[in-house]
Design an enzyme around this catalytic site. Structure first.
Site, PDB file in Angstrom:
ATOM      1  N   ASP A  12      45.679  32.174  50.304  1.00 45.25           N
ATOM      2  CA  ASP A  12      44.376  32.888  49.926  1.00 45.25           C
ATOM      3  C   ASP A  12      44.755  33.859  50.321  1.00 45.25           C
ATOM      4  O   ASP A  12      44.822  35.024  51.394  1.00 45.25           O
ATOM      5  CB  ASP A  12      43.537  31.994  50.785  1.00 45.25           C
ATOM      6  N   LEU A  13      43.396  34.665  50.052  1.00 44.17           N
ATOM      7  CA  LEU A  13      42.918  35.912  50.929  1.00 44.17           C
ATOM      8  C   LEU A  13      42.318  36.110  51.511  1.00 44.17           C
ATOM      9  O   LEU A  13      42.198  37.037  52.580  1.00 44.17           O
ATOM     10  CB  LEU A  13      42.656  36.842  49.315  1.00 44.17           C
ATOM     11  N   ASP A  14      40.961  35.909  51.070  1.00 41.33           N
ATOM     12  CA  ASP A  14      39.509  36.106  51.832  1.00 41.33           C
ATOM     13  C   ASP A  14      39.504  34.965  52.566  1.00 41.33           C
ATOM     14  O   ASP A  14      39.534  34.045  52.847  1.00 41.33           O
ATOM     15  CB  ASP A  14      38.506  35.859  50.712  1.00 41.33           C
ATOM     16  N   THR A  20      38.131  39.764  54.920  1.00 38.63           N
ATOM     17  CA  THR A  20      37.027  39.741  53.657  1.00 38.63           C
ATOM     18  C   THR A  20      35.779  39.350  53.465  1.00 38.63           C
ATOM     19  O   THR A  20      35.252  39.044  52.514  1.00 38.63           O
ATOM     20  CB  THR A  20      37.778  40.388  52.477  1.00 38.63           C
ATOM     21  N   LYS A  48      33.213  29.163  50.779  1.00 39.00           N
ATOM     22  CA  LYS A  48      34.565  30.069  51.017  1.00 39.00           C
ATOM     23  C   LYS A  48      35.270  29.824  50.224  1.00 39.00           C
ATOM     24  O   LYS A  48      35.178  28.116  50.042  1.00 39.00           O
ATOM     25  CB  LYS A  48      35.264  29.858  52.162  1.00 39.00           C
ATOM     26  N   GLY A  49      35.487  30.506  48.810  1.00 37.78           N
ATOM     27  CA  GLY A  49      36.718  30.072  48.276  1.00 37.78           C
ATOM     28  C   GLY A  49      36.544  29.630  47.159  1.00 37.78           C
ATOM     29  O   GLY A  49      37.094  29.371  45.642  1.00 37.78           O
ATOM     30  N   ILE A  50      35.594  29.766  46.696  1.00 39.14           N
ATOM     31  CA  ILE A  50      34.282  29.356  45.454  1.00 39.14           C
ATOM     32  C   ILE A  50      34.068  30.438  44.619  1.00 39.14           C
ATOM     33  O   ILE A  50      33.432  31.890  45.502  1.00 39.14           O
ATOM     34  CB  ILE A  50      32.924  28.526  45.959  1.00 39.14           C
ATOM     35  N   ARG A  52      32.244  33.302  41.683  1.00 38.76           N
ATOM     36  CA  ARG A  52      31.169  34.302  42.364  1.00 38.76           C
ATOM     37  C   ARG A  52      29.888  33.466  41.555  1.00 38.76           C
ATOM     38  O   ARG A  52      29.068  33.050  42.974  1.00 38.76           O
ATOM     39  CB  ARG A  52      31.264  35.548  41.704  1.00 38.76           C
ATOM     40  N   SER A 119      43.938  33.151  44.774  1.00 37.74           N
ATOM     41  CA  SER A 119      42.191  33.713  45.238  1.00 37.74           C
ATOM     42  C   SER A 119      41.473  33.173  44.666  1.00 37.74           C
ATOM     43  O   SER A 119      41.811  33.515  43.120  1.00 37.74           O
ATOM     44  CB  SER A 119      42.785  35.771  45.821  1.00 37.74           C
ATOM     45  N   ALA A 120      40.134  33.696  44.861  1.00 35.06           N
ATOM     46  CA  ALA A 120      38.926  33.493  43.317  1.00 35.06           C
ATOM     47  C   ALA A 120      38.946  34.835  43.188  1.00 35.06           C
ATOM     48  O   ALA A 120      37.531  34.627  42.062  1.00 35.06           O
ATOM     49  CB  ALA A 120      38.026  33.019  44.121  1.00 35.06           C
ATOM     50  N   ARG A 122      38.014  38.317  42.031  1.00 33.11           N
ATOM     51  CA  ARG A 122      38.103  39.345  40.625  1.00 33.11           C
ATOM     52  C   ARG A 122      38.515  40.614  41.885  1.00 33.11           C
ATOM     53  O   ARG A 122      38.966  41.812  41.138  1.00 33.11           O
ATOM     54  CB  ARG A 122      37.185  39.630  39.957  1.00 33.11           C
ATOM     55  N   ASN A 123      38.098  40.952  43.073  1.00 31.25           N
ATOM     56  CA  ASN A 123      38.584  42.276  43.439  1.00 31.25           C
ATOM     57  C   ASN A 123      40.115  41.917  44.674  1.00 31.25           C
ATOM     58  O   ASN A 123      40.193  43.048  45.656  1.00 31.25           O
ATOM     59  CB  ASN A 123      37.504  42.535  44.155  1.00 31.25           C
ATOM     60  N   LYS A 150      39.575  26.685  42.572  1.00 34.55           N
ATOM     61  CA  LYS A 150      39.090  25.657  43.231  1.00 34.55           C
ATOM     62  C   LYS A 150      37.965  24.975  44.261  1.00 34.55           C
ATOM     63  O   LYS A 150      36.539  25.539  43.696  1.00 34.55           O
ATOM     64  CB  LYS A 150      39.494  26.295  45.054  1.00 34.55           C
ATOM     65  N   GLU A 174      45.157  28.480  53.790  1.00 35.25           N
ATOM     66  CA  GLU A 174      44.193  28.803  53.265  1.00 35.25           C
ATOM     67  C   GLU A 174      42.645  28.187  54.544  1.00 35.25           C
ATOM     68  O   GLU A 174      43.375  27.692  55.527  1.00 35.25           O
ATOM     69  CB  GLU A 174      43.162  27.585  52.214  1.00 35.25           C
ATOM     70  N   ASP A 175      42.284  29.175  54.700  1.00 37.80           N
ATOM     71  CA  ASP A 175      40.658  29.067  55.594  1.00 37.80           C
ATOM     72  C   ASP A 175      39.204  28.802  54.653  1.00 37.80           C
ATOM     73  O   ASP A 175      38.713  28.387  56.169  1.00 37.80           O
ATOM     74  CB  ASP A 175      40.616  30.475  56.116  1.00 37.80           C
TER      75      ASP A 175
HETATM   76  C1  BG6 Z   1      37.030  34.037  47.205  1.00 38.19           C
HETATM   77  C2  BG6 Z   1      35.747  33.981  48.036  1.00 38.19           C
HETATM   78  O1  BG6 Z   1      38.011  34.563  47.403  1.00 38.19           O
HETATM   79  O2  BG6 Z   1      36.466  34.604  46.489  1.00 38.19           O
HETATM   80  C3  BG6 Z   1      34.719  33.943  47.507  1.00 38.19           C
HETATM   81  O3  BG6 Z   1      36.366  32.992  49.365  1.00 38.19           O
HETATM   82  C4  BG6 Z   1      34.283  34.456  47.016  1.00 38.19           C
HETATM   83  O4  BG6 Z   1      33.674  33.977  48.765  1.00 38.19           O
HETATM   84  C5  BG6 Z   1      35.142  34.475  45.491  1.00 38.19           C
HETATM   85  O5  BG6 Z   1      33.123  34.132  46.116  1.00 38.19           O
HETATM   86  C6  BG6 Z   1      35.281  35.612  44.405  1.00 38.19           C
HETATM   87  O6  BG6 Z   1      35.250  36.750  44.320  1.00 38.19           O
HETATM   88  P1  BG6 Z   1      34.428  38.063  44.091  1.00 38.19           P
HETATM   89  O7  BG6 Z   1      35.208  39.139  44.233  1.00 38.19           O
HETATM   90  O8  BG6 Z   1      35.363  37.584  42.208  1.00 38.19           O
HETATM   91  O9  BG6 Z   1      33.159  38.499  43.919  1.00 38.19           O
HETATM   92 MG    MG Z   2      39.601  31.392  51.678  1.00 39.89          MG
END
Ligand code: BG6
Ligand code: MG
Length: 227
Positions: A12-14, A20, A48-50, A52, A119-120, A122-123, A150, A174-175
């Site tokens: 997982d990333l964030d 982040t 977390k993990g959910i 946008r 990762s969920a 888009r960044n 997720k 995962e966190d």
């Molecule tokens: C997940 C984060 O990795 O990505 C969530 O844990 C976040 O907090 C989700 O909402 C979507 O991220 P983004 O960058 O596409 O808005």
């Molecule tokens: Mg995470």
């Protein structure tokens, strides 16, 4: 019995590779406050993990004014949150990599084990590039590659399918509660990072990334595999 190493690590990333998840929280908190909704860290655990949009829906469900919003207004709020978030991540760099992560990536590579991102966000690619870690990754799964986020296992199974690997040959890190649930449903070995309160279902839990040790993870994986 043949000793078996895992064949892929899916990160997982964030909140795992970099903190982040804190910036996502701050961006949601700012957006929510702008529309008169207060959120706290405990509520944030379920974001977390959910993705946008789903995160935004959960925040809007807290709105006591029950204001009706059009699809366009909801889109605008999601975009605004992303703008807040992108402001916060503009200046991240290698110093934002969480302790132990790069050492683990190096060890996994040295052992010829595949590495994917699950990762969920888009960044995600931008963040990995800013951190200077993109070269470790054989494959990146982000929200644009999956139809169900997720806790659905699709984020992780997409990476294993790409590598043509059985799911039980994969270790996921995962966190988030949603991420651990996704890994468990995929029948992958789940490593949880953080507070046991939220990660109780993980196959192996460490309190923070500095405790991630390749040899120990492989040992636990092998024990899990023979169970
Ligand atoms: C997940 C984060 O990795 O990505 C969530 O844990 C976040 O907090 C989700 O909402 C979507 O991220 P983004 O960058 O596409 O808005
Ligand atoms: Mg995470």
């Amino acid at each position: 019995m043949m000793e078996s190493y895992p064949k892929a690590f899916i990160f997982d990333l964030d909140g795992v590779i970099t903190d982040t998840s804190e910036y996502h929280y701050l961006a949601w908190k700012k957006l929510a406050a702008e529309i008169g909704i207060q959120i706290d860290r405990d509520f944030n655990e379920q974001l977390k993990g959910i993705g946008r949009m789903e995160s935004l829906k959960r925040i809007l469900a807290l709105d006591i004014s029950k204001e009706q919003r059009t699809t366009e207004e909801i889109e605008e709020l999601a975009t605004r949150k992303n703008t807040h978030y992108q402001e916060l991540i503009q200046s991240i760099n290698g110093s934002n990599i969480l302790p132990g992560i790069e050492d683990l990536l190096i060890k996994v590579r040295e052992n010829n084990i595949k590495i994917a991102l699950g990762s969920a966000s888009r960044n995600a690619t931008f963040v990995l590039e800013q951190l200077g870690l993109i070269q470790y990754f054989d494959y990146i799964v982000n929200a644009s590659k999956v139809s169900k986020g997720k806790p659905d296992p699709e984020t992780f199974t997409t990476a294993a399918d790409y590598f043509k690997l059985p799911y039980e040959a994969c270790v996921g890190i995962e966190d988030a509660t949603s991420g651990v649930d996704a890994l468990n449903k995929a029948n992958m070995f789940s490593v949880g990072i953080g507070d046991k309160t939220y990660l109780a279902k993980a196959d192996y839990i460490v309190s923070n990334t500095s405790h991630l040790d390749f040899t120990e993870i492989v040992k636990r994986y092998k024990q899990w595999k023979v169970e």
